[in-house]
Every structure is written in structure tokens, then in C-alpha cells.
Design a protein around this motif. Sequence first.
Motif, PDB file in Angstrom:
ATOM      1  N   UNK A 161      50.088   9.911  28.822  1.00 33.06           N
ATOM      2  CA  UNK A 161      49.140  10.904  29.752  1.00 33.06           C
ATOM      3  C   UNK A 161      49.830  12.246  30.038  1.00 33.06           C
ATOM      4  N   UNK A 162      50.677  11.816  30.852  1.00 34.14           N
ATOM      5  CA  UNK A 162      51.734  12.731  31.048  1.00 34.14           C
ATOM      6  C   UNK A 162      52.530  13.456  30.892  1.00 34.14           C
ATOM      7  N   UNK A 163      52.604  13.004  29.531  1.00 35.32           N
ATOM      8  CA  UNK A 163      53.471  13.579  28.168  1.00 35.32           C
ATOM      9  C   UNK A 163      53.172  14.665  27.717  1.00 35.32           C
ATOM     10  N   UNK A 164      51.425  14.343  27.321  1.00 35.04           N
ATOM     11  CA  UNK A 164      50.747  15.273  27.086  1.00 35.04           C
ATOM     12  C   UNK A 164      50.535  16.541  27.617  1.00 35.04           C
ATOM     13  N   UNK A 165      50.218  16.317  28.862  1.00 33.18           N
ATOM     14  CA  UNK A 165      49.887  16.913  29.927  1.00 33.18           C
ATOM     15  C   UNK A 165      51.328  18.148  30.304  1.00 33.18           C
ATOM     16  N   UNK A 166      52.221  17.688  29.981  1.00 36.82           N
ATOM     17  CA  UNK A 166      53.477  18.332  30.094  1.00 36.82           C
ATOM     18  C   UNK A 166      53.579  19.130  28.868  1.00 36.82           C
ATOM     19  N   UNK A 167      53.319  18.827  27.701  1.00 38.91           N
ATOM     20  CA  UNK A 167      53.132  19.557  26.746  1.00 38.91           C
ATOM     21  C   UNK A 167      52.481  20.604  26.255  1.00 38.91           C
ATOM     22  N   UNK A 168      51.018  20.247  26.906  1.00 31.70           N
ATOM     23  CA  UNK A 168      49.655  21.552  27.042  1.00 31.70           C
ATOM     24  C   UNK A 168      50.438  22.193  28.507  1.00 31.70           C
ATOM     25  N   UNK A 169      51.368  21.839  29.233  1.00 32.63           N
ATOM     26  CA  UNK A 169      51.756  22.920  30.204  1.00 32.63           C
ATOM     27  C   UNK A 169      53.071  23.447  29.915  1.00 32.63           C
ATOM     28  N   UNK A 170      53.347  23.364  28.871  1.00 31.05           N
ATOM     29  CA  UNK A 170      55.285  23.641  28.121  1.00 31.05           C
ATOM     30  C   UNK A 170      55.801  25.426  28.900  1.00 31.05           C
ATOM     31  N   UNK A 171      54.536  26.282  28.377  1.00 31.62           N
ATOM     32  CA  UNK A 171      55.035  27.752  28.348  1.00 31.62           C
ATOM     33  C   UNK A 171      54.960  27.772  30.226  1.00 31.62           C
ATOM     34  N   UNK A 172      54.348  27.334  30.668  1.00 31.08           N
ATOM     35  CA  UNK A 172      53.925  27.178  32.601  1.00 31.08           C
ATOM     36  C   UNK A 172      55.276  26.761  32.708  1.00 31.08           C
ATOM     37  N   UNK A 173      55.552  25.502  32.646  1.00 31.57           N
ATOM     38  CA  UNK A 173      56.549  25.307  33.183  1.00 31.57           C
ATOM     39  C   UNK A 173      57.994  25.862  32.862  1.00 31.57           C
ATOM     40  N   UNK A 174      57.887  26.263  31.918  1.00 34.43           N
ATOM     41  CA  UNK A 174      59.516  26.510  31.193  1.00 34.43           C
ATOM     42  C   UNK A 174      59.548  27.661  32.141  1.00 34.43           C
ATOM     43  N   UNK A 175      58.231  28.430  31.813  1.00 33.94           N
ATOM     44  CA  UNK A 175      58.902  29.857  32.864  1.00 33.94           C
ATOM     45  C   UNK A 175      58.868  29.857  34.411  1.00 33.94           C
ATOM     46  N   UNK A 176      58.688  28.946  35.402  1.00 36.08           N
ATOM     47  CA  UNK A 176      59.080  28.482  36.099  1.00 36.08           C
ATOM     48  C   UNK A 176      60.478  28.341  36.774  1.00 36.08           C
ATOM     49  N   UNK A 177      60.597  27.295  35.816  1.00 35.56           N
ATOM     50  CA  UNK A 177      61.944  26.817  35.735  1.00 35.56           C
ATOM     51  C   UNK A 177      63.115  27.867  35.503  1.00 35.56           C
ATOM     52  N   UNK A 178      62.875  28.695  34.521  1.00 34.07           N
ATOM     53  CA  UNK A 178      63.223  29.982  34.402  1.00 34.07           C
ATOM     54  C   UNK A 178      63.408  31.005  35.274  1.00 34.07           C
ATOM     55  N   UNK A 179      62.107  31.680  35.908  1.00 33.30           N
ATOM     56  CA  UNK A 179      61.911  31.852  37.870  1.00 33.30           C
ATOM     57  C   UNK A 179      62.965  31.621  38.228  1.00 33.30           C
ATOM     58  N   UNK A 180      62.618  30.355  38.412  1.00 35.48           N
ATOM     59  CA  UNK A 180      63.944  29.510  39.715  1.00 35.48           C
ATOM     60  C   UNK A 180      65.490  29.098  39.295  1.00 35.48           C
ATOM     61  N   UNK A 181      65.538  29.679  38.203  1.00 31.67           N
ATOM     62  CA  UNK A 181      67.148  29.121  38.003  1.00 31.67           C
ATOM     63  C   UNK A 181      67.421  30.973  37.598  1.00 31.67           C
ATOM     64  N   UNK A 182      66.863  32.021  37.434  1.00 39.31           N
ATOM     65  CA  UNK A 182      66.984  33.002  37.727  1.00 39.31           C
ATOM     66  C   UNK A 182      67.865  33.458  40.133  1.00 39.31           C
ATOM     67  N   UNK A 183      66.439  32.445  41.359  1.00 33.98           N
ATOM     68  CA  UNK A 183      66.532  32.955  41.893  1.00 33.98           C
ATOM     69  C   UNK A 183      67.509  32.128  42.565  1.00 33.98           C
ATOM     70  N   UNK A 184      68.239  31.667  41.728  1.00 31.44           N
ATOM     71  CA  UNK A 184      69.545  30.717  41.887  1.00 31.44           C
ATOM     72  C   UNK A 184      70.872  31.568  41.687  1.00 31.44           C
TER      73      UNK A 184
END
Length: 151
Positions: free
Chosen positions: A128-151
Motif C-alpha cells: 500500500x505504501x508503494x502504491x501511495x508513493x506511485x500515486x504521489x510521485x510527481x508531487x514527491x519528486x518536485x518537493x525533492x527537487x525544491x529541497x535539493x535546490x535549497x541546499x
Amino acid sequence: MKKRLGSILVLAVVVIVVVFVRGNKSPVPAETKRSSQESSQLSPVKEEKQVESRTLSFSEVDSEGIHQAFGYLTTAEIIEFLHQYKDEERIVLLDDHTVLKGSAIIEGVKTTIEVDSETDPNGMTVADIKALLVSRQDELDKALEEYLAER
């Protein structure tokens, strides 16, 4: 960058292994004990018998919380990390964004609570967690990009 992500992944694996090995009725390390101010902010006391919840729902936590739990990995890397577990195994997210498989004792200000990923209402199967991650992949990857850009 890959070296940093590799180090983060190794650290996350070590933390989960330590929690898993120590999870069966072992005390939680002192660093995870909460101050009285932190505990009082978790939820207001409504009556004496209220039980504190020390877990979060994976489906309700924001992208930042997911990344805190899994060490700022891409969605694909988090899913790859989860392959070490069987799909039917249950894990739970603690309120400090620690991922727990098994059980642990968490000491609060007034109470000591045992959390068990198999019985906690916020526990989810790995599938279920894997499915949740796949359904939110765009949102999660965008948040990661923003986090890494701030570092």
C-alpha cells in the motif's frame, strides 16, 4: 550527488535495522524522548484516560514528511528501498518521521506507549505504501527537487 544519496540510503538502512532489532520491547534511545513542551503540543488533554498517538498516517503526511522518513530519496529510490520487505509486511510512521517495522516502547512525559506496526491503526502494508508513493510521485519528486535546490 550519488555519493550523498548513497550515504543517506545506508544511514536509513542502519536506522531501520537498529529499530527493527531493538524494536521488541527494548527502550527507545534517549534522543527520541520528548520534552514536556513537545509532548504537550502533540494533542490537547481531553480527559485522564486519553491515549497519546505517536504515529502518523502515511496517506495524510505531506511530501516533506515522506522525505524526512526516507532520507530525501527519489520516489523510485524509496520504492527500491522498500523491496527489502515483503509486500504484506506492515510498517508505521512515528510522529518524529521515523519508520518502524515491529514494535518499540516510546517514553512520553506522563506515559510510556508501545507502538506495534502490525496493530497500529496508522500502520500500512509495504504494498500500500508503494502504491501511495506511485500515486504521489510527481508531487514527491518536485518537493525533492525544491529541497535539493535549497541546499
